[in-house]
Design a protein around this motif. Structure first.
Motif, short mmCIF file in Angstrom:
data_model
loop_
_atom_site.label_atom_id
_atom_site.label_comp_id
_atom_site.label_asym_id
_atom_site.label_seq_id
_atom_site.Cartn_x
_atom_site.Cartn_y
_atom_site.Cartn_z
N TRP A 219 0.53 -50.63 6.66
CA TRP A 219 -0.14 -49.35 6.86
C TRP A 219 -1.65 -49.49 6.73
CZ3 TRP A 219 2.55 -45.38 8.75
CH2 TRP A 219 3.95 -45.40 8.61
N TYR A 223 -4.14 -48.90 10.06
CA TYR A 223 -5.07 -47.76 10.05
C TYR A 223 -6.49 -48.16 9.65
CZ TYR A 223 -1.65 -44.11 10.97
OH TYR A 223 -0.72 -43.30 11.58
N LEU A 231 -3.74 -42.45 2.23
CA LEU A 231 -2.78 -42.55 3.33
C LEU A 231 -1.66 -43.53 2.98
CD1 LEU A 231 -3.45 -42.77 7.11
CD2 LEU A 231 -2.04 -44.51 6.03
#
Length: 260
Positions: A219, A223, A231
């Motif tokens: 992740w 991102y 997040l």
């Protein structure tokens, strides 16, 4: 023998302005599947959808479709000041040559009924709320009775009640056998409704059910954020505690049965 995919993408590459936007995209979507495409801004989510629709040339690879496709663009791309009614917007998807036939109007009303807008069919589109406008676009895509529905950022700009209504509509369409490919920035909604998630950032970073996307580094790298960012923590929490998602899905299913 396994069921043939409704959408098959192999070795796809798309260039825009001489720049590689997508590369090495391989993807299958099965009948009745809901796939959420997620990733940061500029990752190529809208480009992927437009390429599937044939709106962009391919630099490489191929796209194979086994049925009809309905396309719902981003809501802000439509001109909502145009003086036209809800039912007329939906009818434009059928392209009547002169006057619409009775059969075409039946399809319009059936599509509006699916998105719970039949009572507003004669209202001017400029008078609609944001959630109602989104559902008009979905009805316009559904009127041609597609097997695959492409939704580009459908949750953007909607309040939570309208997001929930849209999520429930997607589940109903999936239950009716319609496959859905949806790009979205709303990771919490995607976690609730997606059968699989495609993490995209110019290429496929991962493609799997949420429960299998357990690596925080995935992740963070996808991102472009720190591994301790909110997040990453949010996605780890959603993966580790799926019971709330499952309970809500069961509640919706039970509510639907009671309403019948």
């Amino acid at each position: 023998m396994s069921e043939k995919p409704l959408l098959h993408i192999s070795d796809l590459a798309v260039n825009l302005g001489g720049r590689a936007v997508l590369r090495d995209i391989n993807l299958d979507i099965s009948p009745g599947e809901l796939l959420c495409v997620i990733g940061p801004n500029g990752a190529g989510k809208t480009t992927l959808i437009r390429a599937i629709m044939g709106l962009l040339p391919l630099a490489a690879g191929k796209i194979e479709l086994q049925g009809g496709v309905g396309y719902v663009p981003q809501r802000q791309d439509a001109d909502w000041s145009y003086p036209i009614s809800v039912e007329q917007v939906v009818l434009t998807s059928l392209k009547p040559r002169f006057l619409a036939t009775a059969a075409q109007w039946r399809k319009v009303y059936q599509a509006l009924e699916k998105v719970q807008l039949l009572d507003l069919r004669q209202r001017n589109i400029g008078e609609l709320s944001g959630g109602q406008k989104q559902r008009v676009l979905i009805a316009r895509a559904l009127v041609s009775q597609p097997e695959l529905l492409l939704l580009d950022e459908p949750f953007t700009g909607l309040d939570h009640p309208n997001q929930d209504l849209l999520a429930e509509l997607c589940q109903q369409l999936k239950a009716a056998g319609i496959s859905i490919l949806m790009s979205t920035h709303d990771l919490a909604q995607a976690a609730e409704i997606a059968d699989r998630m495609l993490i995209l950032n110019r290429r496929v970073r991962a493609l799997a059910p949420l429960a299998e996307l357990t690596d925080p580094q995935l992740w963070a790298e996808s991102y472009g954020v720190d591994i301790n960012s909110p997040l990453v923590r949010m996605m780890s929490a959603l993966i580790e505690k799926p019971t709330a998602v499952e309970s809500r899905a069961e509640f919706r299913a039970g509510s639907g049965k009671e309403q019948k």
